[in-house]
Design a protein around this motif. Structure first.
Motif, PDB file in Angstrom:
ATOM      1  N   LEU A 163       1.642   6.576   8.934  1.00  0.00           N
ATOM      2  CA  LEU A 163       2.022   6.471   7.523  1.00  0.00           C
ATOM      3  C   LEU A 163       2.963   5.297   7.288  1.00  0.00           C
ATOM      4  N   MET A 164       3.904   5.084   8.207  1.00  0.00           N
ATOM      5  CA  MET A 164       4.836   3.976   8.032  1.00  0.00           C
ATOM      6  C   MET A 164       4.136   2.629   8.121  1.00  0.00           C
ATOM      7  N   PHE A 165       3.240   2.475   9.101  1.00  0.00           N
ATOM      8  CA  PHE A 165       2.510   1.218   9.218  1.00  0.00           C
ATOM      9  C   PHE A 165       1.565   1.018   8.036  1.00  0.00           C
ATOM     10  N   SER A 166       1.009   2.101   7.519  1.00  0.00           N
ATOM     11  CA  SER A 166       0.128   1.999   6.350  1.00  0.00           C
ATOM     12  C   SER A 166       0.902   1.563   5.119  1.00  0.00           C
ATOM     13  N   ALA A 167       2.132   2.042   4.989  1.00  0.00           N
ATOM     14  CA  ALA A 167       2.946   1.665   3.835  1.00  0.00           C
ATOM     15  C   ALA A 167       3.215   0.162   3.822  1.00  0.00           C
ATOM     16  N   PHE A 168       3.472  -0.406   4.996  1.00  0.00           N
ATOM     17  CA  PHE A 168       3.702  -1.847   5.049  1.00  0.00           C
ATOM     18  C   PHE A 168       2.387  -2.623   5.015  1.00  0.00           C
ATOM     19  N   GLY A 169       1.335  -2.047   5.579  1.00  0.00           N
ATOM     20  CA  GLY A 169       0.039  -2.708   5.583  1.00  0.00           C
ATOM     21  C   GLY A 169      -0.593  -2.795   4.214  1.00  0.00           C
ATOM     22  N   LEU A 170      -0.188  -1.917   3.320  1.00  0.00           N
ATOM     23  CA  LEU A 170      -0.704  -1.955   1.958  1.00  0.00           C
ATOM     24  C   LEU A 170      -0.365  -3.274   1.281  1.00  0.00           C
ATOM     25  N   TRP A 171       0.765  -3.845   1.633  1.00  0.00           N
ATOM     26  CA  TRP A 171       1.200  -5.103   1.019  1.00  0.00           C
ATOM     27  C   TRP A 171       0.714  -6.308   1.812  1.00  0.00           C
TER      28      TRP A 171
ATOM     29  N   LEU B 242      -1.260  -1.934 -11.402  1.00  0.00           N
ATOM     30  CA  LEU B 242      -1.700  -1.613 -10.044  1.00  0.00           C
ATOM     31  C   LEU B 242      -0.602  -1.880  -9.029  1.00  0.00           C
ATOM     32  N   SER B 243       0.207  -2.880  -9.272  1.00  0.00           N
ATOM     33  CA  SER B 243       1.325  -3.157  -8.367  1.00  0.00           C
ATOM     34  C   SER B 243       2.337  -2.014  -8.394  1.00  0.00           C
ATOM     35  N   LEU B 244       2.559  -1.438  -9.565  1.00  0.00           N
ATOM     36  CA  LEU B 244       3.479  -0.310  -9.668  1.00  0.00           C
ATOM     37  C   LEU B 244       2.929   0.914  -8.945  1.00  0.00           C
ATOM     38  N   ILE B 245       1.630   1.151  -9.062  1.00  0.00           N
ATOM     39  CA  ILE B 245       1.012   2.263  -8.344  1.00  0.00           C
ATOM     40  C   ILE B 245       1.079   2.016  -6.843  1.00  0.00           C
ATOM     41  N   LYS B 246       0.827   0.779  -6.416  1.00  0.00           N
ATOM     42  CA  LYS B 246       0.888   0.446  -4.995  1.00  0.00           C
ATOM     43  C   LYS B 246       2.307   0.613  -4.461  1.00  0.00           C
ATOM     44  N   LEU B 247       3.305   0.243  -5.263  1.00  0.00           N
ATOM     45  CA  LEU B 247       4.692   0.420  -4.856  1.00  0.00           C
ATOM     46  C   LEU B 247       5.029   1.899  -4.702  1.00  0.00           C
ATOM     47  N   GLY B 248       4.617   2.723  -5.668  1.00  0.00           N
ATOM     48  CA  GLY B 248       4.874   4.154  -5.578  1.00  0.00           C
ATOM     49  C   GLY B 248       4.188   4.785  -4.389  1.00  0.00           C
ATOM     50  N   LEU B 249       2.947   4.390  -4.113  1.00  0.00           N
ATOM     51  CA  LEU B 249       2.221   4.937  -2.977  1.00  0.00           C
ATOM     52  C   LEU B 249       2.858   4.525  -1.660  1.00  0.00           C
ATOM     53  N   SER B 250       3.305   3.281  -1.564  1.00  0.00           N
ATOM     54  CA  SER B 250       3.923   2.837  -0.316  1.00  0.00           C
ATOM     55  C   SER B 250       5.274   3.514  -0.092  1.00  0.00           C
ATOM     56  N   VAL B 251       6.037   3.758  -1.150  1.00  0.00           N
ATOM     57  CA  VAL B 251       7.309   4.479  -0.995  1.00  0.00           C
ATOM     58  C   VAL B 251       7.046   5.928  -0.573  1.00  0.00           C
ATOM     59  N   PHE B 252       6.031   6.548  -1.170  1.00  0.00           N
ATOM     60  CA  PHE B 252       5.671   7.915  -0.802  1.00  0.00           C
ATOM     61  C   PHE B 252       5.231   7.992   0.663  1.00  0.00           C
ATOM     62  N   MET B 253       4.420   7.030   1.110  1.00  0.00           N
ATOM     63  CA  MET B 253       3.969   7.039   2.507  1.00  0.00           C
ATOM     64  C   MET B 253       5.114   6.735   3.467  1.00  0.00           C
TER      65      MET B 253
END
Length: 62
Positions: A16-24, A35-46
């Motif tokens: 999950l941690m690597f996925s959060a950084f890999g999203l960006w 979409l950037s706001l949704i991506k930010l929220g998803l990465s913080v959640f992960m």
């Protein structure tokens, strides 16, 4: 059985941690602010979920 569950939590947490950084790191579609706001929220959640899994995988110290 407990060490296997702890190992599973550790693997899930690091994933999950690597996925959060890999999203960006992976280029996505066009730069849409919504979409950037949704991506930010998803990465913080992960990231928080991954940290919780890693902390719970450590177990209790006696």
């Amino acid at each position: 059985m407990a060490p296997l569950i702890r190992m599973g939590f550790g693997v899930a947490g690091w994933s999950l941690m690597f996925s959060a950084f890999g999203l960006w790191a992976v280029p996505g579609s066009e730069n849409v602010p919504e979409l950037s706001l949704i991506k930010l929220g998803l990465s913080v959640f992960m990231l928080i979920g991954g940290l919780c899994c890693i902390v719970s995988a450590r177990g209790l110290r006696d």
